[in-house]
Scaffold this motif. Structure first.
Motif, PDB file in Angstrom:
ATOM      1  N   LYS A 164     -11.733   7.060 -64.231  1.00 59.56           N
ATOM      2  CA  LYS A 164     -11.213   5.706 -64.001  1.00 59.56           C
ATOM      3  C   LYS A 164     -11.874   4.778 -65.022  1.00 59.56           C
ATOM      4  O   LYS A 164     -13.108   4.666 -65.027  1.00 59.56           O
ATOM      5  CB  LYS A 164     -11.531   5.247 -62.574  1.00 59.56           C
ATOM      6  N   VAL A 165     -11.053   4.161 -65.863  1.00 58.70           N
ATOM      7  CA  VAL A 165     -11.621   3.374 -66.968  1.00 58.70           C
ATOM      8  C   VAL A 165     -10.899   2.040 -67.143  1.00 58.70           C
ATOM      9  O   VAL A 165      -9.805   1.836 -66.618  1.00 58.70           O
ATOM     10  CB  VAL A 165     -11.530   4.153 -68.309  1.00 58.70           C
ATOM     11  N   PHE A 166     -11.545   1.136 -67.891  1.00 59.30           N
ATOM     12  CA  PHE A 166     -10.869  -0.099 -68.287  1.00 59.30           C
ATOM     13  C   PHE A 166     -11.179  -0.424 -69.739  1.00 59.30           C
ATOM     14  O   PHE A 166     -12.186   0.029 -70.288  1.00 59.30           O
ATOM     15  CB  PHE A 166     -11.258  -1.270 -67.371  1.00 59.30           C
ATOM     16  N   PHE A 167     -10.275  -1.169 -70.352  1.00 63.81           N
ATOM     17  CA  PHE A 167     -10.379  -1.563 -71.753  1.00 63.81           C
ATOM     18  C   PHE A 167     -10.326  -3.088 -71.782  1.00 63.81           C
ATOM     19  O   PHE A 167      -9.318  -3.687 -71.413  1.00 63.81           O
ATOM     20  CB  PHE A 167      -9.193  -0.944 -72.508  1.00 63.81           C
ATOM     21  N   ASN A 168     -11.427  -3.704 -72.180  1.00 65.21           N
ATOM     22  CA  ASN A 168     -11.543  -5.164 -72.174  1.00 65.21           C
ATOM     23  C   ASN A 168     -11.114  -5.723 -73.528  1.00 65.21           C
ATOM     24  O   ASN A 168     -11.671  -5.356 -74.562  1.00 65.21           O
ATOM     25  CB  ASN A 168     -13.006  -5.541 -71.852  1.00 65.21           C
ATOM     26  N   ILE A 169     -10.120  -6.598 -73.524  1.00 67.07           N
ATOM     27  CA  ILE A 169      -9.626  -7.184 -74.773  1.00 67.07           C
ATOM     28  C   ILE A 169     -10.061  -8.651 -74.828  1.00 67.07           C
ATOM     29  O   ILE A 169      -9.457  -9.515 -74.196  1.00 67.07           O
ATOM     30  CB  ILE A 169      -8.087  -7.065 -74.875  1.00 67.07           C
ATOM     31  N   LYS A 170     -11.138  -8.928 -75.556  1.00 66.51           N
ATOM     32  CA  LYS A 170     -11.607 -10.296 -75.811  1.00 66.51           C
ATOM     33  C   LYS A 170     -11.944 -11.084 -74.545  1.00 66.51           C
ATOM     34  O   LYS A 170     -11.859 -12.321 -74.548  1.00 66.51           O
ATOM     35  CB  LYS A 170     -10.550 -11.073 -76.620  1.00 66.51           C
ATOM     36  N   ASP A 171     -12.244 -10.411 -73.456  1.00 61.98           N
ATOM     37  CA  ASP A 171     -12.519 -11.083 -72.164  1.00 61.98           C
ATOM     38  C   ASP A 171     -11.332 -11.888 -71.643  1.00 61.98           C
ATOM     39  O   ASP A 171     -11.487 -12.758 -70.785  1.00 61.98           O
ATOM     40  CB  ASP A 171     -13.748 -12.031 -72.272  1.00 61.98           C
ATOM     41  N   LYS A 172     -10.133 -11.634 -72.180  1.00 56.74           N
ATOM     42  CA  LYS A 172      -8.955 -12.419 -71.787  1.00 56.74           C
ATOM     43  C   LYS A 172      -7.801 -11.547 -71.335  1.00 56.74           C
ATOM     44  O   LYS A 172      -6.751 -12.061 -70.917  1.00 56.74           O
ATOM     45  CB  LYS A 172      -8.478 -13.245 -72.976  1.00 56.74           C
TER      46      LYS A 172
END
Ligand code: MN
Ligand code: MN
Length: 461
Positions: A76-84
């Motif tokens: 289970k993962v997440f990909f953070n794009i510029k905190d937005k």
């Protein structure tokens, strides 16, 4: 055969349409809505929504994909794009394609201009530039909170949230009193309050220095400097927003509706997130939360960027797949999770009653959005609609269809076309709302719940 007799003998001939409240346990709907209200209260901007989503993901064991060397089934993962903007994924057994539900985190608001602070008539004000499609007069006489990020000249970062706690001040744009509004009321709606009148009150106490010019502005700057080390120049490099302050509330004696800021698109976003978290599936499920939808999905945090392709590249590499990132996306299936405009009994003239969403009648499936002759629409194929129908049936989802108002009366879009351009089939689906883009939108709790049921069913198909 007479009409009545036939209707009795073959009831399936006519499309059944009834309130979704009749087919759902009220307790389940209400408890889902309570969780949503908690989310909506803190997810005011794309930044605060991203933070809240990642907080919820990490609590349930999701890891930052950048920290993972490889991926495997069950991860289970997440990909953070510029905190937005953020993409969350549960890796399943099937990795030939992804099941993607995309929604957006940004909502219309008032952004602070690069040189905002000035003084007029012993008041300090901030100039704003509205973000997204707003009816400007709606943004007067509403308590506002300030959010966003500013850096001092020395590079110290400040993340703001002022106006939500009881002891914090709020901000406000005034409108004219009716006694003196004779001329104003003769203007068209677009001119009643003009963009350059959306100036927010931020201070009234002057400095004691009798030589100072703009004494109130000076006092506000002095206060900000004392508290945050800021100087006037810092605003030119900052990103600050005014949004409606306060929390969502139940509406109606029966508590069936919720009023709040940002149902567009935090309602579909929340249902998307909960669907991902609650789903159990052999599929690889992806919840995509995008930014800048309200201004055309532009920029490197918007859905018109290549961020889905970038993500697919990481997934292919870390899963060790033998297909290309582009092939992974072509093999994927998608739902664009966004709100629709519901038939408002106070303004029925803008909707085609036979093709409008009604509050309380379930999730809205929108084959196409756009305007005029379906311009800028992702018009879902019948073959894909057939698959969608099976998901609705299998999961006993109460659904309805919708067009955004009567043909040629206006229109609007979603991120559907930006997902489908990678080759994946896409359809729009979400709850209906009243007062879209206003400081206080309204939706029905049961439509939110049916959207959740559909999204979960989609991940699990
Ligand atoms: Mn939207
Ligand atoms: Mn919108």
């Amino acid at each position: 055969m007479k009409g009545e007799k036939l209707a009795k003998k073959k009831p399936e001939l006519l499309r059944k349409k009834e309130s979704a409240w009749l087919s759902n346990p009220a307790g389940a709907v209400q408890s889902f809505a309570e969780d949503y209200k908690g989310f909506l209260a803190v997810a005011k901007t794309e930044r605060s929504a991203t933070r809240e989503i990642i907080r919820r993901l990490e609590k349930l064991g999701f890891m930052d994909i950048e920290m993972m060397m490889t991926l495997k089934e069950g991860d289970k993962v997440f990909f953070n794009i510029k905190d937005k903007s953020v993409i969350a994924m549960k890796v399943g057994k099937e990795t030939d394609g992804l099941m993607i539900i995309g929604s957006h985190l940004d909502s219309p608001r008032l952004d602070i201009k690069p040189n905002p602070l000035y003084e007029a008539n012993n008041l300090a004000l901030m100039k704003t530039h509205y973000y997204g499609g707003v009816k400007k007069y709606q943004w007067t006489n509403v308590d506002l909170a300030m959010y966003g990020v500013a850096y001092t000249k020395e590079g110290v970062k400040h993340e703001f949230s002022i106006g939500e706690k009881d002891d914090e001040p709020r901000f406000l744009v005034s409108d004219l009193l009716p006694h003196l509004a004779k001329k104003q009321m003769e203007k068209t709606g677009n001119e009643i309050v003009e963009a350059e009148q959306l100036n927010v009150f931020v201070g009234n106490i002057p400095v004691k220095d009798k030589d100072a010019k703009d004494k109130v502005k000076m006092a506000v700057l002095e206060l900000l400097n004392r508290k945050y080390g800021m100087i006037e120049e810092d605003f030119s490099f900052a990103e600050l927003n005014f949004v409606p302050a306060g929390t969502p509330r139940d509406i109606g004696f029966d508590k069936a509706l919720i009023s709040g800021y940002g149902h567009d698109d935090k309602s579909a976003t929340f249902a998307n997130l909960r669907a991902l978290l609650d789903s159990k599936s052999k599929n690889t499920a992806v919840a995509y939360f995008s930014d800048k939808e309200e201004i055309g999905s532009v920029g490197n945090s918007g859905a018109a960027s290549f961020v889905l392709l970038d993500f697919a590249e990481i997934v292919v590499k870390k899963l060790g797949l033998s297909i290309s990132p582009k092939e992974l996306l072509v093999n994927s299936k998608a739902v664009s999770a966004d709100v629709s405009s519901a038939l408002d009994p106070n303004f029925p003239e803008v909707s085609d009653e036979k093709n409008a969403t009604q509050l309380g009648f379930g999730v809205t499936i929108e084959k196409y959005t756009g305007s005029g002759g379906k311009y800028s629409a992702n018009d879902a194929h019948a073959e894909y609609m057939n698959e969608i129908r099976k998901i609705l049936q299998k999961n006993k989802v109460t659904w309805q269809t919708s067009e955004l108002g009567k043909v040629d009366i206006g229109g609007g879009g979603t991120i559907a076309l930006y997902m489908s351009r990678f080759g994946m089939d896409t359809v729009d689906a979400g709850p209906g709302v009243f007062g879209m883009h206003s400081p206080r939108e309204i939706l029905s709790k049961v439509d939110l719940y049916e959207a959740y049921k559909f999204y979960k069913g989609f991940f699990e198909q």
